[in-house]
Design an enzyme around this catalytic site. Structure first.
Site, mmCIF file in Angstrom:
data_model
loop_
_atom_site.group_PDB
_atom_site.id
_atom_site.type_symbol
_atom_site.label_atom_id
_atom_site.label_comp_id
_atom_site.label_asym_id
_atom_site.label_seq_id
_atom_site.Cartn_x
_atom_site.Cartn_y
_atom_site.Cartn_z
ATOM 1 N N GLY A 210 0.902 -1.126 -0.098
ATOM 2 C CA GLY A 210 0.079 -0.065 0.043
ATOM 3 C C GLY A 210 0.921 1.229 -0.229
ATOM 4 O O GLY A 210 0.757 2.122 -0.668
ATOM 5 N N TYR A 211 1.859 1.558 0.974
ATOM 6 C CA TYR A 211 2.791 2.274 1.052
ATOM 7 C C TYR A 211 3.489 2.517 -0.493
ATOM 8 O O TYR A 211 3.733 3.704 -0.614
ATOM 9 C CB TYR A 211 3.695 2.266 2.027
ATOM 10 C CG TYR A 211 4.345 3.431 2.278
ATOM 11 C CD1 TYR A 211 3.934 4.493 3.159
ATOM 12 C CD2 TYR A 211 5.900 3.415 2.001
ATOM 13 C CE1 TYR A 211 5.277 5.490 3.272
ATOM 14 C CE2 TYR A 211 6.790 4.439 2.250
ATOM 15 C CZ TYR A 211 6.235 5.513 3.123
ATOM 16 O OH TYR A 211 7.139 6.624 3.257
ATOM 17 N N SER A 212 4.038 1.374 -0.806
ATOM 18 C CA SER A 212 4.970 1.431 -2.037
ATOM 19 C C SER A 212 4.236 2.047 -3.325
ATOM 20 O O SER A 212 4.654 2.867 -3.955
ATOM 21 C CB SER A 212 5.463 -0.033 -2.512
ATOM 22 O OG SER A 212 6.492 -0.254 -1.220
#
Length: 250
Positions: free
Chosen positions: A156-158
């Site tokens: 998600g962050y990436s």
């Protein structure tokens, strides 16, 4: 410390109550800018204001960057107080949890994308029209080395940070003829409170990947950002600046 001339410029810094955002605010104030700190944590904002109030002209706004109405309201309040916004540093972000993609909670995915990517879009979408009217602006969006390489158990962050890179390139092309520079930076992990959101295993993984053998210092981020938001940065736009300590391969 090199002295960057930001005299008479006004900057909005999202996520400005702590970590990288707070460090950037400190540096911009030292360079002569006035600063509006935007953050969703009211108590942290008040604490940050108390720390910075003697360093220059500072105001605060409680803002949820993932909420369009909140961003519009904060923008109008900031313009009302300072008369202009010439600099935007979109630093607000969360790490999200660490899971394999097929186990990643859907609500966590939505929250990470809403804050880390949609939040950048909403702030730019709302503030850029003011910059267009004054034919001047400097924007720095905070991405991450994870947006270039992708980190396991942080899909998600990436994905959100990769989106920030592509978004920055698009907006930079759209505003290139209006003396508005739009760039982003891709830091490696820095020792801020965002690390409290991830596992020790993930922290160890990120440190191991940095050839310099240490975490990024927030002052090293604010040093680069101070130049990117200055008038001296008169040509570079739609670019990605590496702060990964040698980790990045492109």
């Amino acid at each position: 410390m090199n002295q960057i001339d930001l005299n008479h410029r006004h900057a909005v810094i999202t996520g400005g109550a702590q970590g990288i955002g707070f460090s950037i605010a400190t540096r911009l104030l030292a360079s002569g800018a006035s600063v509006s700190l935007w953050d969703r944590d009211e108590e942290l904002l008040k604490f940050a204001f108390d720390q910075l109030r003697d360093a220059g002209e500072v105001s605060i706004e409680v803002v949820d960057v993932s909420n369009p109405e909140s961003v519009v309201s904060a923008t109008e309040n900031t313009i009302g107080k300072h008369g202009k916004i010439e600099i935007l540093v979109a630093s607000a972000g969360i790490a999200g949890p660490n899971y394999k993609t097929w186990e990643y909670p859907i609500d966590a995915w939505t929250e990470v994308l809403d804050i880390n990517l949609t939040g950048v879009f909403l702030c730019c979408r709302t503030i850029v029209p003011y910059m267009l009217r004054q034919d001047y602006g400097r924007i720095v969006n905070i991405s991450s080395i994870a947006g270039k390489e992708g980190n396991a158990t942080a899909s998600g962050y990436s994905a959100a940070k990769a989106g920030v890179i592509a978004f920055t390139k698009s907006l930079g092309k759209e505003t290139a003829l209006n003396n508005i520079a739009v760039n982003c930076i891709t830091p490696a992990a820095a020792k801020t409170r965002i690390l409290d959101q991830v596992t020790q295993e993930h922290i160890d993984f990120m440190l191991l990947k940095i050839p310099r053998g240490r975490f990024l210092k927030v002052d090293e981020v604010s040093s680069m950002v101070a130049w990117l938001v200055s008038e001296e940065n008169s040509f570079t736009t739609g670019a990605v600046f590496d702060l990964s300590g040698g980790r990045a391969t492109y």
